[in-house]
Motif scaffolding. Structure first.
Motif, PDB file in Angstrom:
ATOM      1  N   LEU A 161     -52.550  -1.193 -17.924  1.00 18.94           N
ATOM      2  CA  LEU A 161     -51.660  -1.277 -16.766  1.00 18.94           C
ATOM      3  C   LEU A 161     -52.386  -1.006 -15.450  1.00 18.94           C
ATOM      4  CD1 LEU A 161     -48.747  -2.061 -16.741  1.00 18.94           C
ATOM      5  CD2 LEU A 161     -48.099   0.336 -16.819  1.00 18.94           C
ATOM      6  N   SER A 162     -53.281   0.001 -15.442  1.00 19.20           N
ATOM      7  CA  SER A 162     -53.963   0.348 -14.195  1.00 19.20           C
ATOM      8  C   SER A 162     -54.856  -0.800 -13.721  1.00 19.20           C
ATOM      9  CB  SER A 162     -54.801   1.617 -14.376  1.00 19.20           C
ATOM     10  OG  SER A 162     -55.682   1.451 -15.455  1.00 19.20           O
ATOM     11  N   LYS A 163     -55.514  -1.481 -14.670  1.00 18.60           N
ATOM     12  CA  LYS A 163     -56.389  -2.600 -14.293  1.00 18.60           C
ATOM     13  C   LYS A 163     -55.546  -3.778 -13.818  1.00 18.60           C
ATOM     14  CE  LYS A 163     -60.011  -5.636 -16.045  1.00 18.60           C
ATOM     15  NZ  LYS A 163     -59.374  -6.828 -15.529  1.00 18.60           N
ATOM     16  N   GLU A 164     -54.430  -4.016 -14.515  1.00 14.43           N
ATOM     17  CA  GLU A 164     -53.592  -5.159 -14.162  1.00 14.43           C
ATOM     18  C   GLU A 164     -53.052  -5.028 -12.746  1.00 14.43           C
ATOM     19  OE1 GLU A 164     -53.208  -7.836 -15.804  1.00 14.43           O
ATOM     20  OE2 GLU A 164     -53.879  -7.314 -17.816  1.00 14.43           O
ATOM     21  N   ILE A 165     -52.619  -3.822 -12.379  1.00 19.35           N
ATOM     22  CA  ILE A 165     -52.021  -3.655 -11.051  1.00 19.35           C
ATOM     23  C   ILE A 165     -53.107  -3.736  -9.980  1.00 19.35           C
ATOM     24  CG2 ILE A 165     -51.985  -1.122 -11.120  1.00 19.35           C
ATOM     25  CD1 ILE A 165     -49.390  -1.214  -9.540  1.00 19.35           C
ATOM     26  N   SER A 166     -54.314  -3.235 -10.283  1.00 17.94           N
ATOM     27  CA  SER A 166     -55.424  -3.367  -9.317  1.00 17.94           C
ATOM     28  C   SER A 166     -55.781  -4.833  -9.123  1.00 17.94           C
ATOM     29  CB  SER A 166     -56.662  -2.625  -9.814  1.00 17.94           C
ATOM     30  OG  SER A 166     -56.408  -1.267  -9.848  1.00 17.94           O
ATOM     31  N   ASP A 167     -55.833  -5.579 -10.231  1.00 18.58           N
ATOM     32  CA  ASP A 167     -56.137  -7.013 -10.152  1.00 18.58           C
ATOM     33  C   ASP A 167     -55.073  -7.749  -9.338  1.00 18.58           C
ATOM     34  OD1 ASP A 167     -58.314  -6.543 -11.681  1.00 18.58           O
ATOM     35  OD2 ASP A 167     -57.534  -7.448 -13.526  1.00 18.58           O
TER      36      ASP A 167
END
Lengths: 100, 345
Positions: free
Chosen positions: B197-203
């Motif tokens: 989730l953290s990577k997806e929202i940063s992306d």
């Protein structure tokens, strides 16, 4: 839209369902299938299985926009085996989507 | 049909009828709808699976369809959805009949109002759809200037549900236009179940900022709050970039806060938590927290929000929140769009 999956669909059909059919459907298309409108009505419905005298049919949600329809003659497959085959095809398609 | 085959069929029906069949009469909407379709199309059996865990099974015995398995929560829920859908269709037909009696001028005005309402409503998934999983789902939406820049959106994946509340830059039509852009990106970005989730929202933020090309390049922006819930285990994750949440478990509320700057610097952690039935989730835009009290001296803030939620009765309704919030706000006007998504597991 589904052309990119044609290879996978062709392979799995030849491997698991030589006398059946495997199709990908959009939400609009699946809504026109028997009981298909239930997918749109209740998104927790992830699979519909039904039996007719001559055929057995499984429609399963791949994504909320994409549905897998697997049909096979009643004489060749019982419903448990057909459901199992559907799950395998779904796994392969999901791997394909992830890889893209 | 041969006698032996007939015996076989009767034997099968007796096998399933006695111990498990819970409804012999075609009384409810769901059974009637399924029966009619099965009989008309000569379908022998239908099984509906829910997240591949629970199921409902209908079987035809000659000219009768019986619900062999399905006296469960899913059955009742599907039944409620079907009834609600039928009411909606009836209501639309009544609205259409009402329009036919208007003059041309009234029709133009009515049409413009309906267009504006439709554009506004098209940004939101109907709350009734969220009630498919949650015991209760309600939205408090009060734009500073209509239609507004706040939104909520959710998506069901097999086994998991993603819920997002967002607050886009600006109010009124500007906020709505930015919301439409952000929602388009969101829907594309989260078309498959997010892994991390953290990577997806940063992306996602990278994609949003890549769209900025003009001189007012900070306009295209938003604050988000995301929860993903595993519907089988009720394990949940939260991450945000300014849209916070309060979770009330066992009558005690706790704030989950987030900041966009921390998220963009990779310092905003995902919060994992276990939900149980009856837990309440409140996700809200900063317009709620930035609301001043009646004396115009103090903002509600996240602590105030926790206190407010603790004041609510058990099994609260949206009206209970709105009553408490109105009491805090008094006569002080709001300064921002105010959105609160209230979910009871």
């Amino acid at each position: 839209m589904f052309k990119k999956f044609a290879g996978v669909i062709g392979d799995v059909r030849a491997q698991y369902l030589p006398d059946g059919s495997v199709e990908l459907l959009t939400l609009d298309q699946v809504s026109k299938e028997d009981f298909g409108s239930l997918f749109d009505l209740a998104s927790r419905v992830t699979r519909i299985v039904f039996e007719r005298p001559s055929e057995r049919l499984v429609i399963s949600m791949l994504t909320t926009e994409m549905y897998l329809k697997v049909t096979a003659p009643s004489s060749s497959y019982n419903i448990g085996i057909l459901s199992n085959i559907t799950s395998r095809i779904l796994d392969k398609l999901r791997m394909e989507i992830k890889a893209q | 049909m041969k006698a032996s085959e007939e015996d076989n069929i009767i034997g099968k029906s007796q096998q399933v009828k006695e111990p498990v069949n819970s409804s012999d009469s075609q009384t409810d909407d769901l059974l009637q709808k399924v029966s009619a379709e099965m009989l008309a199309k000569q379908i022998d059996s239908v099984t509906l699976y829910f997240d591949d865990s629970d199921f409902i099974y209908f079987k035809r015995f000659n000219d009768k369809v019986k619900q062999v398995h399905g006296g469960n929560e899913e059955y009742n829920h599907l039944q409620r959805l079907l009834t609600a859908k039928e009411k909606e269709v009836e209501s639309r037909a009544e609205d259409q009949n009402g329009l036919e009696s208007l003059t041309t001028g009234e029709l133009v005005e009515e049409g413009l109002t309906m267009d504006a309402t439709l554009i506004h409503q098209s940004m939101f998934t109907p709350v009734s759809t969220l009630e498919e999983f949650f015991t209760q789902a309600n939205i408090h939406f009060e734009p500073f200037e209509a239609p507004g820049g706040d939104f909520y959106w959710f998506k069901n994946y097999p086994h998991k549900t993603l819920i997002i509340v967002g607050d886009c830059t600006g109010h009124g039509m500007q906020g709505t236009m930015i919301t439409m852009s952000i929602l388009t990106l969101l829907k594309q970005h989260f078309r498959l179940l997010p892994d991390l989730l953290s990577k997806e929202i940063s992306d996602l933020y990278t994609e949003i900022y890549n769209l900025r090309e003009g001189s007012n390049n900070d306009l295209l922006d938003c604050e988000l709050g995301l929860i993903i819930i595993d519907r089988r285990t009720l394990v949940a994750e939260y991450i945000g970039s300014g849209v916070n949440m309060v979770l009330r478990q066992g009558g005690k509320a706790e704030a989950f806060t987030s900041r966009k700057a921390k998220l963009l610097n990779g310092k905003q952690d995902v919060r994992n938590f276990q939900l149980t039935r009856g837990d309440e989730i409140y996700m809200f835009s900063d317009g709620i927290m930035d609301q001043f009290n009646d004396e115009n001296t103090r903002k509600l803030g996240s602590k105030g929000m926790v206190e407010l939620v603790n004041e609510l009765p058990m099994k609260p309704k949206l009206e209970d929140f709105e009553k408490e919030f109105a009491a805090f706000r008094g006569h002080t006007p709001s300064l921002d769009d105010q959105t609160l998504l209230m979910l009871t597991i």
